[in-house]
Enzyme design. Sequence first.
Site, PDB file in Angstrom:
ATOM      1  N   GLU A  97      -5.581  -8.326   0.821  1.00  0.00           N
ATOM      2  CA  GLU A  97      -5.621  -8.686   2.161  1.00  0.00           C
ATOM      3  C   GLU A  97      -6.904  -7.612   2.084  1.00  0.00           C
ATOM      4  O   GLU A  97      -7.408  -7.422   1.239  1.00  0.00           O
ATOM      5  CB  GLU A  97      -4.971  -7.266   3.097  1.00  0.00           C
ATOM      6  N   GLU A 148       0.666  -0.352  -0.040  1.00  0.00           N
ATOM      7  CA  GLU A 148      -0.156   0.086  -0.323  1.00  0.00           C
ATOM      8  C   GLU A 148       0.739   1.346  -0.084  1.00  0.00           C
ATOM      9  O   GLU A 148       0.346   2.042   0.994  1.00  0.00           O
ATOM     10  CB  GLU A 148      -1.204  -0.015   1.413  1.00  0.00           C
TER      11      GLU A 148
HETATM   12  C1  NOJ Z   1      -4.104  -2.443   5.484  1.00  0.00           C
HETATM   13  C2  NOJ Z   1      -2.826  -2.191   6.038  1.00  0.00           C
HETATM   14  O1  NOJ Z   1      -1.272  -3.030   5.227  1.00  0.00           O
HETATM   15  C3  NOJ Z   1      -3.047  -3.088   7.523  1.00  0.00           C
HETATM   16  O2  NOJ Z   1      -1.363  -3.104   7.581  1.00  0.00           O
HETATM   17  C4  NOJ Z   1      -3.884  -2.579   7.965  1.00  0.00           C
HETATM   18  O3  NOJ Z   1      -3.328  -2.951   9.872  1.00  0.00           O
HETATM   19  C5  NOJ Z   1      -4.888  -3.163   7.553  1.00  0.00           C
HETATM   20  N1  NOJ Z   1      -4.745  -2.473   6.379  1.00  0.00           N
HETATM   21  C6  NOJ Z   1      -6.172  -3.079   8.302  1.00  0.00           C
HETATM   22  O4  NOJ Z   1      -6.254  -1.326   8.733  1.00  0.00           O
END
Ligand code: NOJ
Length: 447
Positions: A359, A169
């Site tokens: 994710e 991200e």
């Molecule tokens: C995206 C991130 O990559 C991760 O580190 C985070 O905990 C999650 N979103 C939830 O916010």
Amino acid sequence: MSTLTSKAFGPNFHWGVSIAAAQNEGAYLEDGKSLSTWDAFARRKGKIKSGHTPHIATDFYHRYKDDLLLTKALGFTAFRFSISWARLLPDGTGRVNKQGVEFYHNLIDECLKLGLVPFVTIYHWDLPYVLEKQGGWTSTMMPKWFNRYVKACAENFGDKVKNWIIINEPLSFTALGYMLGKHAPGKKGLDNFLPAIHHAAMAQAEGGRIIRELVKGAYIGTSFSCSQIVPHSQKEEDMQAANRMDILMNRLFLEPTLGMGYPKEESFPFLRKLEIYNKAWRYTDALQFKFDFIGLQNYFPLTIKYNRLIPIINASEVKATTRQVPHTDLGWEMNAEAFYTIVKKIGLYGGIKDLIITENGACFKDKVENGMVHDERRIDYFQNHLKAMLKAKKEGINIKGYFAWTLTDNFEWNEGYNARFGLIHVDFKTQLRTIKNSGHWWREFLT
Ligand code: NOJ
């Protein structure tokens, strides 16, 4: 109604969980690791809720064997984790920390022994603090530092690890960390944001090239947070605002990797600034890399309206809580149809070979009651999102895997330990793990 099973997604589909070094490892100064930007940021008053720090986290550094056994027990076949740059190269560049190398070898070996395919994220937001003191992602040196780090990852682990995610991200850590000051290192303003974007985009493509060169048979990706953006009304100003947000969230980092350069849109002056500040027209080729897969990460859609008070983007979110639509305990809208829409949108871009959902998950205020965690809302969330993914897959989107966020409750950045996303509950005083009902649900779904 037929129940959804993992078989519907076909054989060879990667089913995994994702975690990240700064959110799980802890052991923040053990065995030669140096401070990361998050360790340092957490020391600043008021930056992280409840004064929490990532110093111990879920103690994964010492408990990885148990956590991998749990992953296996829930039926998963893949495990995504990130390498801590400050553990591998405590000085940021140069000297490799032998104990760091040993830890990741042990972790990888344990994955392989259990039949969990390792997916390694090279950068998940925890920069060595020593590099931040020299400018971090705003520094023109950053791509060179990053190359050195990627080489160290490839040289040390490339014989065992074939699946690589270069950056997690990029928009999140550049926007939250170098524009809005909410994440480490807490910097603000365009003078930080514009170079940070460009250096991250350059590092991402070059990182891909380095892995391609050094790791035989590598399957290389990079992960973007993507969200469906919905205008709050059909008014022209809201539609334009939604378009600007879509450019930032869904196109800014993806399009350069596909060889399209940064998005161009006359009506969004920010893009012109980005181009001029970084002389970006010189770098269209350098920003491109033919990734084997794009990691798509999604949690919720955003409803956007025009707001002249918000600098740069002149747009703001109309929160799910105000709109009174179903949402998680972080106020994130729960909407699987929106997940389907964004998966289709990204999947239909020319030039993307495979998609992996790296994710997806939901946060609730889970409590252990008589040894159980009744997180039925999370089960619903997963079920609905998996159905949406299946629909997109059946319509021809080349989805090769799905990783749930996340194995255990962990350090949720500036929310500290208050936001629980895990399939397994963690009591942060004792480190006791309790499988939530959603974890049990996954086991049934997968086995
Ligand atoms: C995206 C991130 O990559 C991760 O580190 C985070 O905990 C999650 N979103 C939830 O916010």
